[in-house]
Design a protein around this motif. Structure first.
Motif, PDB file in Angstrom:
ATOM      1  N   PHE A 359     -46.742   1.828  -4.968  1.00 39.07           N
ATOM      2  CA  PHE A 359     -45.511   2.626  -5.041  1.00 39.07           C
ATOM      3  C   PHE A 359     -45.593   3.667  -6.148  1.00 39.07           C
ATOM      4  O   PHE A 359     -45.291   4.855  -5.942  1.00 39.07           O
ATOM      5  CB  PHE A 359     -44.327   1.681  -5.267  1.00 39.07           C
ATOM      6  CG  PHE A 359     -43.070   2.346  -5.730  1.00 39.07           C
ATOM      7  CD1 PHE A 359     -42.334   3.164  -4.884  1.00 39.07           C
ATOM      8  CD2 PHE A 359     -42.611   2.152  -7.028  1.00 39.07           C
ATOM      9  CE1 PHE A 359     -41.159   3.777  -5.316  1.00 39.07           C
ATOM     10  CE2 PHE A 359     -41.447   2.758  -7.472  1.00 39.07           C
ATOM     11  CZ  PHE A 359     -40.722   3.574  -6.614  1.00 39.07           C
ATOM     12  N   LEU A 360     -46.040   3.260  -7.338  1.00 37.66           N
ATOM     13  CA  LEU A 360     -46.152   4.200  -8.464  1.00 37.66           C
ATOM     14  C   LEU A 360     -47.175   5.291  -8.177  1.00 37.66           C
ATOM     15  O   LEU A 360     -46.935   6.481  -8.456  1.00 37.66           O
ATOM     16  CB  LEU A 360     -46.533   3.457  -9.743  1.00 37.66           C
ATOM     17  CG  LEU A 360     -45.488   2.540 -10.374  1.00 37.66           C
ATOM     18  CD1 LEU A 360     -46.027   1.963 -11.675  1.00 37.66           C
ATOM     19  CD2 LEU A 360     -44.188   3.293 -10.630  1.00 37.66           C
ATOM     20  N   SER A 361     -48.318   4.899  -7.631  1.00 37.02           N
ATOM     21  CA  SER A 361     -49.357   5.898  -7.360  1.00 37.02           C
ATOM     22  C   SER A 361     -48.872   6.914  -6.333  1.00 37.02           C
ATOM     23  O   SER A 361     -49.133   8.115  -6.456  1.00 37.02           O
ATOM     24  CB  SER A 361     -50.638   5.219  -6.867  1.00 37.02           C
ATOM     25  OG  SER A 361     -50.473   4.683  -5.566  1.00 37.02           O
ATOM     26  N   ALA A 362     -48.138   6.452  -5.319  1.00 39.77           N
ATOM     27  CA  ALA A 362     -47.618   7.370  -4.312  1.00 39.77           C
ATOM     28  C   ALA A 362     -46.605   8.327  -4.930  1.00 39.77           C
ATOM     29  O   ALA A 362     -46.552   9.511  -4.563  1.00 39.77           O
ATOM     30  CB  ALA A 362     -46.968   6.584  -3.172  1.00 39.77           C
ATOM     31  N   GLY A 363     -45.811   7.824  -5.872  1.00 41.37           N
ATOM     32  CA  GLY A 363     -44.857   8.693  -6.544  1.00 41.37           C
ATOM     33  C   GLY A 363     -45.530   9.807  -7.311  1.00 41.37           C
ATOM     34  O   GLY A 363     -45.062  10.951  -7.323  1.00 41.37           O
ATOM     35  N   ILE A 364     -46.657   9.492  -7.957  1.00 43.05           N
ATOM     36  CA  ILE A 364     -47.382  10.508  -8.725  1.00 43.05           C
ATOM     37  C   ILE A 364     -48.089  11.492  -7.789  1.00 43.05           C
ATOM     38  O   ILE A 364     -48.021  12.715  -7.978  1.00 43.05           O
ATOM     39  CB  ILE A 364     -48.398   9.831  -9.666  1.00 43.05           C
ATOM     40  CG1 ILE A 364     -47.643   9.037 -10.748  1.00 43.05           C
ATOM     41  CG2 ILE A 364     -49.314  10.871 -10.318  1.00 43.05           C
ATOM     42  CD1 ILE A 364     -48.545   8.218 -11.648  1.00 43.05           C
ATOM     43  N   VAL A 365     -48.758  10.969  -6.777  1.00 47.59           N
ATOM     44  CA  VAL A 365     -49.464  11.841  -5.835  1.00 47.59           C
ATOM     45  C   VAL A 365     -48.488  12.779  -5.133  1.00 47.59           C
ATOM     46  O   VAL A 365     -48.812  13.924  -4.816  1.00 47.59           O
ATOM     47  CB  VAL A 365     -50.258  11.002  -4.807  1.00 47.59           C
ATOM     48  CG1 VAL A 365     -50.826  11.890  -3.690  1.00 47.59           C
ATOM     49  CG2 VAL A 365     -51.387  10.245  -5.495  1.00 47.59           C
ATOM     50  N   ASN A 366     -47.260  12.319  -4.913  1.00 48.75           N
ATOM     51  CA  ASN A 366     -46.257  13.125  -4.224  1.00 48.75           C
ATOM     52  C   ASN A 366     -45.941  14.422  -4.954  1.00 48.75           C
ATOM     53  O   ASN A 366     -45.542  15.406  -4.334  1.00 48.75           O
ATOM     54  CB  ASN A 366     -44.974  12.306  -4.038  1.00 48.75           C
ATOM     55  CG  ASN A 366     -43.884  13.100  -3.331  1.00 48.75           C
ATOM     56  OD1 ASN A 366     -44.075  13.586  -2.229  1.00 48.75           O
ATOM     57  ND2 ASN A 366     -42.739  13.252  -3.978  1.00 48.75           N
ATOM     58  N   PHE A 367     -46.096  14.430  -6.272  1.00 46.80           N
ATOM     59  CA  PHE A 367     -45.886  15.672  -7.015  1.00 46.80           C
ATOM     60  C   PHE A 367     -46.819  16.774  -6.521  1.00 46.80           C
ATOM     61  O   PHE A 367     -46.452  17.952  -6.497  1.00 46.80           O
ATOM     62  CB  PHE A 367     -46.144  15.456  -8.510  1.00 46.80           C
ATOM     63  CG  PHE A 367     -44.946  14.987  -9.262  1.00 46.80           C
ATOM     64  CD1 PHE A 367     -43.893  15.846  -9.527  1.00 46.80           C
ATOM     65  CD2 PHE A 367     -44.859  13.692  -9.701  1.00 46.80           C
ATOM     66  CE1 PHE A 367     -42.780  15.420 -10.217  1.00 46.80           C
ATOM     67  CE2 PHE A 367     -43.750  13.240 -10.383  1.00 46.80           C
ATOM     68  CZ  PHE A 367     -42.700  14.112 -10.654  1.00 46.80           C
ATOM     69  N   PHE A 368     -48.017  16.379  -6.139  1.00 46.80           N
ATOM     70  CA  PHE A 368     -49.039  17.354  -5.790  1.00 46.80           C
ATOM     71  C   PHE A 368     -49.260  17.485  -4.286  1.00 46.80           C
ATOM     72  O   PHE A 368     -49.791  18.495  -3.828  1.00 46.80           O
ATOM     73  CB  PHE A 368     -50.362  16.958  -6.460  1.00 46.80           C
ATOM     74  CG  PHE A 368     -50.227  16.637  -7.916  1.00 46.80           C
ATOM     75  CD1 PHE A 368     -50.057  17.650  -8.846  1.00 46.80           C
ATOM     76  CD2 PHE A 368     -50.242  15.333  -8.377  1.00 46.80           C
ATOM     77  CE1 PHE A 368     -49.922  17.372 -10.192  1.00 46.80           C
ATOM     78  CE2 PHE A 368     -50.108  15.041  -9.727  1.00 46.80           C
ATOM     79  CZ  PHE A 368     -49.943  16.064 -10.633  1.00 46.80           C
ATOM     80  N   VAL A 369     -48.861  16.448  -3.533  1.00 49.24           N
ATOM     81  CA  VAL A 369     -48.988  16.482  -2.074  1.00 49.24           C
ATOM     82  C   VAL A 369     -47.615  16.139  -1.502  1.00 49.24           C
ATOM     83  O   VAL A 369     -47.383  15.034  -1.002  1.00 49.24           O
ATOM     84  CB  VAL A 369     -50.048  15.485  -1.562  1.00 49.24           C
ATOM     85  CG1 VAL A 369     -50.284  15.675  -0.062  1.00 49.24           C
ATOM     86  CG2 VAL A 369     -51.359  15.657  -2.307  1.00 49.24           C
ATOM     87  N   PRO A 370     -46.651  17.058  -1.580  1.00 49.68           N
ATOM     88  CA  PRO A 370     -45.269  16.750  -1.191  1.00 49.68           C
ATOM     89  C   PRO A 370     -45.049  16.781   0.322  1.00 49.68           C
ATOM     90  O   PRO A 370     -44.222  17.527   0.842  1.00 49.68           O
ATOM     91  CB  PRO A 370     -44.471  17.854  -1.895  1.00 49.68           C
ATOM     92  CG  PRO A 370     -45.406  19.018  -1.919  1.00 49.68           C
ATOM     93  CD  PRO A 370     -46.791  18.433  -2.093  1.00 49.68           C
ATOM     94  N   SER A 371     -45.806  15.943   1.008  1.00 50.53           N
ATOM     95  CA  SER A 371     -45.675  15.831   2.461  1.00 50.53           C
ATOM     96  C   SER A 371     -45.986  14.397   2.828  1.00 50.53           C
ATOM     97  O   SER A 371     -47.079  13.903   2.521  1.00 50.53           O
ATOM     98  CB  SER A 371     -46.637  16.781   3.176  1.00 50.53           C
ATOM     99  OG  SER A 371     -46.774  16.444   4.534  1.00 50.53           O
ATOM    100  N   GLY A 372     -45.030  13.701   3.449  1.00 49.83           N
ATOM    101  CA  GLY A 372     -45.234  12.296   3.749  1.00 49.83           C
ATOM    102  C   GLY A 372     -46.454  12.045   4.605  1.00 49.83           C
ATOM    103  O   GLY A 372     -47.288  11.198   4.290  1.00 49.83           O
ATOM    104  N   GLY A 373     -46.587  12.795   5.698  1.00 47.32           N
ATOM    105  CA  GLY A 373     -47.739  12.627   6.566  1.00 47.32           C
ATOM    106  C   GLY A 373     -49.038  13.004   5.889  1.00 47.32           C
ATOM    107  O   GLY A 373     -50.047  12.310   6.007  1.00 47.32           O
ATOM    108  N   GLY A 374     -49.021  14.122   5.141  1.00 50.31           N
ATOM    109  CA  GLY A 374     -50.216  14.554   4.427  1.00 50.31           C
ATOM    110  C   GLY A 374     -50.628  13.568   3.351  1.00 50.31           C
ATOM    111  O   GLY A 374     -51.819  13.295   3.160  1.00 50.31           O
ATOM    112  N   GLN A 375     -49.644  13.013   2.654  1.00 46.28           N
ATOM    113  CA  GLN A 375     -49.944  12.037   1.604  1.00 46.28           C
ATOM    114  C   GLN A 375     -50.529  10.757   2.190  1.00 46.28           C
ATOM    115  O   GLN A 375     -51.461  10.175   1.635  1.00 46.28           O
ATOM    116  CB  GLN A 375     -48.679  11.715   0.820  1.00 46.28           C
ATOM    117  CG  GLN A 375     -48.906  10.751  -0.334  1.00 46.28           C
ATOM    118  CD  GLN A 375     -47.715  10.663  -1.251  1.00 46.28           C
ATOM    119  OE1 GLN A 375     -46.838  11.520  -1.239  1.00 46.28           O
ATOM    120  NE2 GLN A 375     -47.679   9.623  -2.065  1.00 46.28           N
TER     121      GLN A 375
END
Length: 452
Positions: A359-375
């Motif tokens: 959950f935490l890692s996804a939150g951080i990655v989301n800053f740079f890849v702000p797309s659910g499918g792409g992430q």
């Protein structure tokens, strides 16, 4: 007891004021934010991957136009939603709903609840409806803080990835998805409708309206808006049309018959779509619905086009910034930086803490890849392999990434742009409140992954 409560309340207000001042002073315009983010990712790619400066430039440029279709969808979400809301009949509907709020506090609670429900149904629907409803409340409720009203509307967006339009749960429930060989098909009763996910949704549904209500600033710090400023020029339509002196072209522009015919065609298509697919919404269907209801509710083509012209003015941020985010996504994925970030969290986790760190890692990655499918495309290979190695729930792993993606959207200008454009505010106006919501919601979701 009363004195201690007062001290806690005063301390909470001071904390909110601190974050508001911090964001007002240091948070740059979203365009500058994405430029800074570009440079940060460029540097991180050089440090943590084998990519050279030339490689990072290639990754950036190669991905720059990767979100063009999505960018147009988001522009249409903003424009069609704005056009629909400015129509007389929809304004009366929103006005009737807004009239149920009798005080600033009730306005904050109602807009949060509406936004949560709408975002749970469909993320695009919730993103637009929440902001439009907040504007209508601001016109009718005196002394309500406009910044908090819009922030409350945006806060409901956090539930989208646990709802009916959650891209990760829907992806892994679809035959032929890219990870099917690894995990098979995971139905939505193990993700969206799983008791674990419903508990998180229920906790946020109860907590967020109360939290937003408690964040109401003092009377001296409340910032209101003149209701007249919020009125759209396109909504000021004439009661009658005199056609006798019009040219043939002007008669067509004011012909309700043309609007009715094309609207009926659009609505008939939607009838067949829902009859064949059930109540399955996606971004294209939401835009289609908003567009043809907007044409119908404005009644005459002239009024509809005036509303479109007025709405397009707010789309500049989306048009110019989304390509930069696509470039950032290109650097994150092609350099392997997103995988490096994910693996670093996997390496410090065990079977008990894995979903929390996912959950935490996804939150951080989301800053740079702000797309659910792409992430998910970036993180799935790392997270799913680790989940199977540790023998933990794959379905909950997918939910951990989904909730992490949704969580940090609260302070990611990428997703706030449509709501901000509708509201006529800047990111720094609402982000102080959103930071508080980030901490509280993050605590709730983290405890769920650690304890349930």
């Amino acid at each position: 007891m009363g004195l201690n409560f007062d001290k806690k309340l005063i301390g909470g207000i001071c904390l909110i004021s601190f974050f508001n001042r911090l964001m007002q002073r240091y948070l740059p315009d979203p365009f500058l934010f994405v430029i800074i983010l570009t440079l940060v990712v460029f540097g991180l790619g050089l440090i943590f991957t084998d990519s050279s400066p030339a490689d990072m430039v290639q990754h950036w440029g190669g991905g720059f136009w990767g979100l063009l279709a999505f960018s147009m969808q988001m522009v249409l979400v903003l424009v069609t939603g704005h056009v629909l809301a400015s129509s007389p009949i929809f304004k009366r509907f929103l006005g009737a709903l807004a009239s149920t709020a009798k005080s600033p506090g009730s306005a904050i609670i109602i807009v949060t609840v509406v936004s949560i429900i709408a975002s749970w149904i469909n993320w695009g629907f919730g993103l637009v409806i929440g902001a439009l409803f907040a504007k209508e409340l601001a016109k009718r409720v005196q002394n309500v803080d406009y910044r908090l009203l819009i922030a409350s509307a945006y806060s409901g967006f956090i539930v989208w990835h646990g709802g009916f339009s959650g891209s990760i749960p829907l992806t892994i429930a679809t035959e032929g998805h890219f990870a099917e060989d690894m995990i098979g098909i995971i139905s939505t009763d193990q993700t969206i409708f799983a008791p674990f996910n419903l508990i998180i949704l229920a906790a946020l549904f109860v907590t967020l309206p109360i939290l937003n209500r408690l964040m109401m600033p003092s009377k001296d710090e409340t910032i209101t808006v003149d209701p007249a400023i919020l009125e759209d020029a396109s909504s000021l339509q004439a009661a009658t049309i005199e056609t006798s002196a019009m040219t043939p072209a002007e008669r067509l522009e004011n012909s309700w018959v043309l609007s009715l015919i094309v609207s009926v065609l659009g609505l008939v298509f939607l009838f067949y779509y829902f009859a064949g697919n059930g109540f399955k919404l996606n971004l294209d269907i939401v835009n289609f619905l908003f567009l043809f209801l907007g044409i119908l509710f404005h009644w005459r083509p002239k009024y509809f086009l005036e509303a479109v012209t007025n709405a397009v003015k707010g789309a500049s941020g989306i048009i110019i910034q989304f390509p930069f985010y696509a470039g950032i996504m290109g650097m994150m994925t092609l350099s392997g930086l997103a995988a490096v970030m994910s693996e670093s969290f996997v390496n410090i986790s065990n079977e008990h803490t894995f979903h929390f760190f996912a959950f935490l890692s996804a939150g951080i990655v989301n800053f740079f890849v702000p797309s659910g499918g792409g992430q998910w495309a970036v993180q799935a290979p790392v997270m799913l392999d680790a989940a199977q190695t540790m023998d933990v729930s794959v379905a909950r792993t997918a939910l951990a990434v989904a909730w992490g993606d949704a969580w940090t959207n609260l302070i990611q200008p990428f997703w706030a742009l449509p709501a901000l454009a509708i509201a006529g505010l800047k990111a720094k106006d609402i982000m102080g409140f959103c930071v508080i919501v980030l901490f509280v919601s993050g605590t709730i979701i983290s405890l769920a992954f650690l304890l349930l």
